[in-house]
Write a protein that holds these residues in place. Structure first.
Motif, PDB file in Angstrom:
ATOM      1  N   GLN A   1       0.959  -1.230   0.009  1.00 17.37           N
ATOM      2  CA  GLN A   1      -0.023   0.037   0.061  1.00 17.37           C
ATOM      3  C   GLN A   1       0.763   1.177  -0.126  1.00 17.37           C
ATOM      4  OE1 GLN A   1      -3.164   0.098   2.981  1.00 17.37           O
ATOM      5  NE2 GLN A   1      -2.843  -2.186   2.958  1.00 17.37           N
ATOM      6  N   ASP A   2       2.070   1.355   0.801  1.00 18.14           N
ATOM      7  CA  ASP A   2       2.660   2.351   0.818  1.00 18.14           C
ATOM      8  C   ASP A   2       3.449   2.649  -0.292  1.00 18.14           C
ATOM      9  OD1 ASP A   2       2.172   2.712   3.457  1.00 18.14           O
ATOM     10  OD2 ASP A   2       3.998   1.945   4.424  1.00 18.14           O
ATOM     11  N   ARG A   3       4.062   1.284  -1.185  1.00 16.24           N
ATOM     12  CA  ARG A   3       4.715   1.601  -2.287  1.00 16.24           C
ATOM     13  C   ARG A   3       3.770   2.211  -3.488  1.00 16.24           C
ATOM     14  NH1 ARG A   3       7.523  -2.795  -2.166  1.00 16.24           N
ATOM     15  NH2 ARG A   3       5.758  -4.295  -2.691  1.00 16.24           N
ATOM     16  N   ASP A   4       2.592   1.751  -3.384  1.00 13.66           N
ATOM     17  CA  ASP A   4       1.392   2.040  -4.650  1.00 13.66           C
ATOM     18  C   ASP A   4       0.980   3.618  -4.252  1.00 13.66           C
ATOM     19  OD1 ASP A   4       1.291  -0.390  -5.644  1.00 13.66           O
ATOM     20  OD2 ASP A   4      -0.335  -1.055  -4.634  1.00 13.66           O
ATOM     21  N   LYS A   5       1.110   3.773  -3.084  1.00 10.95           N
ATOM     22  CA  LYS A   5       0.548   5.196  -2.719  1.00 10.95           C
ATOM     23  C   LYS A   5       1.704   6.214  -3.256  1.00 10.95           C
ATOM     24  CE  LYS A   5      -0.634   8.243   1.157  1.00 10.95           C
ATOM     25  NZ  LYS A   5      -0.981   8.348   2.558  1.00 10.95           N
ATOM     26  N   ALA A   6       3.014   5.970  -2.746  1.00 11.18           N
ATOM     27  CA  ALA A   6       4.146   6.767  -3.086  1.00 11.18           C
ATOM     28  C   ALA A   6       4.254   6.903  -4.793  1.00 11.18           C
ATOM     29  CB  ALA A   6       5.643   6.299  -2.824  1.00 11.18           C
ATOM     30  N   ASP A   7       4.168   5.691  -5.389  1.00 11.28           N
ATOM     31  CA  ASP A   7       4.032   5.671  -6.927  1.00 11.28           C
ATOM     32  C   ASP A   7       2.842   6.462  -7.485  1.00 11.28           C
ATOM     33  OD1 ASP A   7       6.039   3.798  -6.853  1.00 11.28           O
ATOM     34  OD2 ASP A   7       5.241   2.115  -7.478  1.00 11.28           O
ATOM     35  N   CYS A   8       1.957   6.463  -6.956  1.00  9.91           N
ATOM     36  CA  CYS A   8       0.730   7.156  -7.644  1.00  9.91           C
ATOM     37  C   CYS A   8       0.932   8.632  -7.306  1.00  9.91           C
ATOM     38  CB  CYS A   8      -0.633   6.860  -7.111  1.00  9.91           C
ATOM     39  SG  CYS A   8      -0.872   5.085  -7.664  1.00  9.91           S
ATOM     40  N   GLN A   9       1.192   9.051  -6.001  1.00 11.71           N
ATOM     41  CA  GLN A   9       1.570  10.318  -5.695  1.00 11.71           C
ATOM     42  C   GLN A   9       2.577  10.972  -6.616  1.00 11.71           C
ATOM     43  OE1 GLN A   9       2.555  10.101  -1.772  1.00 11.71           O
ATOM     44  NE2 GLN A   9       0.611  10.600  -0.879  1.00 11.71           N
ATOM     45  N   SER A  10       3.804  10.310  -6.878  1.00 13.34           N
ATOM     46  CA  SER A  10       4.814  10.779  -7.896  1.00 13.34           C
ATOM     47  C   SER A  10       4.149  11.002  -9.257  1.00 13.34           C
ATOM     48  CB  SER A  10       5.822   9.996  -7.974  1.00 13.34           C
ATOM     49  OG  SER A  10       6.967  10.195  -8.662  1.00 13.34           O
ATOM     50  N   MET A  11       3.521  10.052  -9.832  1.00 17.63           N
ATOM     51  CA  MET A  11       2.794  10.307 -11.272  1.00 17.63           C
ATOM     52  C   MET A  11       1.895  11.414 -11.356  1.00 17.63           C
ATOM     53  SD  MET A  11      -0.084   9.605 -13.052  1.00 17.63           S
ATOM     54  CE  MET A  11      -1.086   8.742 -11.935  1.00 17.63           C
ATOM     55  N   ALA A  12       1.017  11.426 -10.177  1.00 20.52           N
ATOM     56  CA  ALA A  12       0.066  12.568 -10.145  1.00 20.52           C
ATOM     57  C   ALA A  12       0.742  13.602 -10.283  1.00 20.52           C
ATOM     58  CB  ALA A  12      -1.017  12.485  -9.128  1.00 20.52           C
ATOM     59  N   ALA A  13       1.794  14.054  -9.386  1.00 22.58           N
ATOM     60  CA  ALA A  13       2.446  15.367  -9.315  1.00 22.58           C
ATOM     61  C   ALA A  13       3.125  15.505 -10.411  1.00 22.58           C
ATOM     62  CB  ALA A  13       3.365  15.123  -8.079  1.00 22.58           C
ATOM     63  N   SER A  14       3.553  14.642 -11.176  1.00 18.99           N
ATOM     64  CA  SER A  14       4.407  14.888 -12.384  1.00 18.99           C
ATOM     65  C   SER A  14       3.464  15.387 -13.889  1.00 18.99           C
ATOM     66  CB  SER A  14       5.130  13.854 -12.862  1.00 18.99           C
ATOM     67  OG  SER A  14       4.368  12.728 -13.429  1.00 18.99           O
ATOM     68  N   GLN A  15       2.067  14.773 -13.677  1.00 20.18           N
ATOM     69  CA  GLN A  15       1.372  15.175 -14.682  1.00 20.18           C
ATOM     70  C   GLN A  15       0.225  16.143 -14.430  1.00 20.18           C
ATOM     71  OE1 GLN A  15      -0.281  11.421 -16.281  1.00 20.18           O
ATOM     72  NE2 GLN A  15       1.781  10.512 -16.217  1.00 20.18           N
ATOM     73  N   ALA A  16      -0.156  16.562 -13.378  1.00 26.06           N
ATOM     74  CA  ALA A  16      -1.259  17.338 -12.703  1.00 26.06           C
ATOM     75  C   ALA A  16      -1.069  18.841 -13.164  1.00 26.06           C
ATOM     76  CB  ALA A  16      -1.650  17.332 -11.380  1.00 26.06           C
ATOM     77  N   SER A  17      -1.932  19.512 -13.371  1.00 27.91           N
ATOM     78  CA  SER A  17      -1.658  20.991 -13.842  1.00 27.91           C
ATOM     79  C   SER A  17      -2.603  21.749 -12.678  1.00 27.91           C
ATOM     80  CB  SER A  17      -2.255  21.418 -15.055  1.00 27.91           C
ATOM     81  OG  SER A  17      -3.570  21.098 -15.474  1.00 27.91           O
ATOM     82  N   SER A  18      -3.250  21.249 -11.824  1.00 27.93           N
ATOM     83  CA  SER A  18      -4.062  21.842 -10.760  1.00 27.93           C
ATOM     84  C   SER A  18      -4.068  20.847  -9.475  1.00 27.93           C
ATOM     85  CB  SER A  18      -5.411  22.165 -11.170  1.00 27.93           C
ATOM     86  OG  SER A  18      -6.399  21.061 -11.635  1.00 27.93           O
ATOM     87  N   SER A  19      -4.530  21.172  -8.424  1.00 27.74           N
ATOM     88  CA  SER A  19      -4.699  20.152  -7.442  1.00 27.74           C
ATOM     89  C   SER A  19      -6.042  19.214  -7.525  1.00 27.74           C
ATOM     90  CB  SER A  19      -4.742  20.997  -6.074  1.00 27.74           C
ATOM     91  OG  SER A  19      -6.217  21.782  -6.112  1.00 27.74           O
ATOM     92  N   GLU A  20      -6.882  19.705  -8.218  1.00 27.29           N
ATOM     93  CA  GLU A  20      -8.195  19.084  -8.398  1.00 27.29           C
ATOM     94  C   GLU A  20      -7.481  17.718  -9.534  1.00 27.29           C
ATOM     95  OE1 GLU A  20     -11.338  17.258  -7.929  1.00 27.29           O
ATOM     96  OE2 GLU A  20     -10.787  18.924  -6.774  1.00 27.29           O
ATOM     97  N   GLY A  21      -6.903  18.308 -10.596  1.00 29.23           N
ATOM     98  CA  GLY A  21      -6.125  17.368 -11.408  1.00 29.23           C
ATOM     99  C   GLY A  21      -5.432  16.102 -10.876  1.00 29.23           C
ATOM    100  N   TRP A  22      -4.484  16.782  -9.809  1.00 30.01           N
ATOM    101  CA  TRP A  22      -3.744  15.899  -8.977  1.00 30.01           C
ATOM    102  C   TRP A  22      -4.785  14.652  -8.297  1.00 30.01           C
ATOM    103  CZ3 TRP A  22      -3.681  13.931  -4.239  1.00 30.01           C
ATOM    104  CH2 TRP A  22      -2.220  13.222  -4.018  1.00 30.01           C
ATOM    105  N   ALA A  23      -5.682  15.416  -7.984  1.00 30.63           N
ATOM    106  CA  ALA A  23      -6.629  14.161  -7.185  1.00 30.63           C
ATOM    107  C   ALA A  23      -7.202  13.212  -8.058  1.00 30.63           C
ATOM    108  CB  ALA A  23      -7.636  14.968  -6.419  1.00 30.63           C
TER     109      ALA A  23
END
Length: 92
Positions: A55-77
């Protein structure tokens, strides 16, 4: 005629020219864009009995991916929720 300027003045001029040349060559480092998590807290539920380590590994991977591709906080979510959903989690 000989030049009667003190050597220290010539050195100062050369040092200033050298520093100006180096300053012109300097480039600004590109900083990665980081979008903080959304204002609303997200609760993650493991749907496939994933271990805490997974769970920790998946969460970290998804946070990193979202941060690299999002253009807003809603997009990040949205990106984060989609990534976690694809790995077998329910996110609310």
């Amino acid at each position: 005629m000989t030049d009667r300027r003190p050597r220290s003045t010539s050195r100062a001029v050369l040092a200033a020219l050298f520093a100006a040349t180096l300053a012109g060559c300097a480039t600004q480092a590109v900083q990665p864009v980081y979008y903080p998590p959304p204002q609303r807290p997200l609760t993650i539920y493991a749907q496939q009995n994933q271990s805490q380590r997974q769970q920790d590994r998946d969460k970290a991977d998804c946070q990193s991916m979202a941060a690299s591709q999002a253009s807003s906080s809603e997009g990040w979510a949205n990106l984060f929720i989609g990534c976690m959903g694809g790995r077998g989690y329910r996110v609310e």
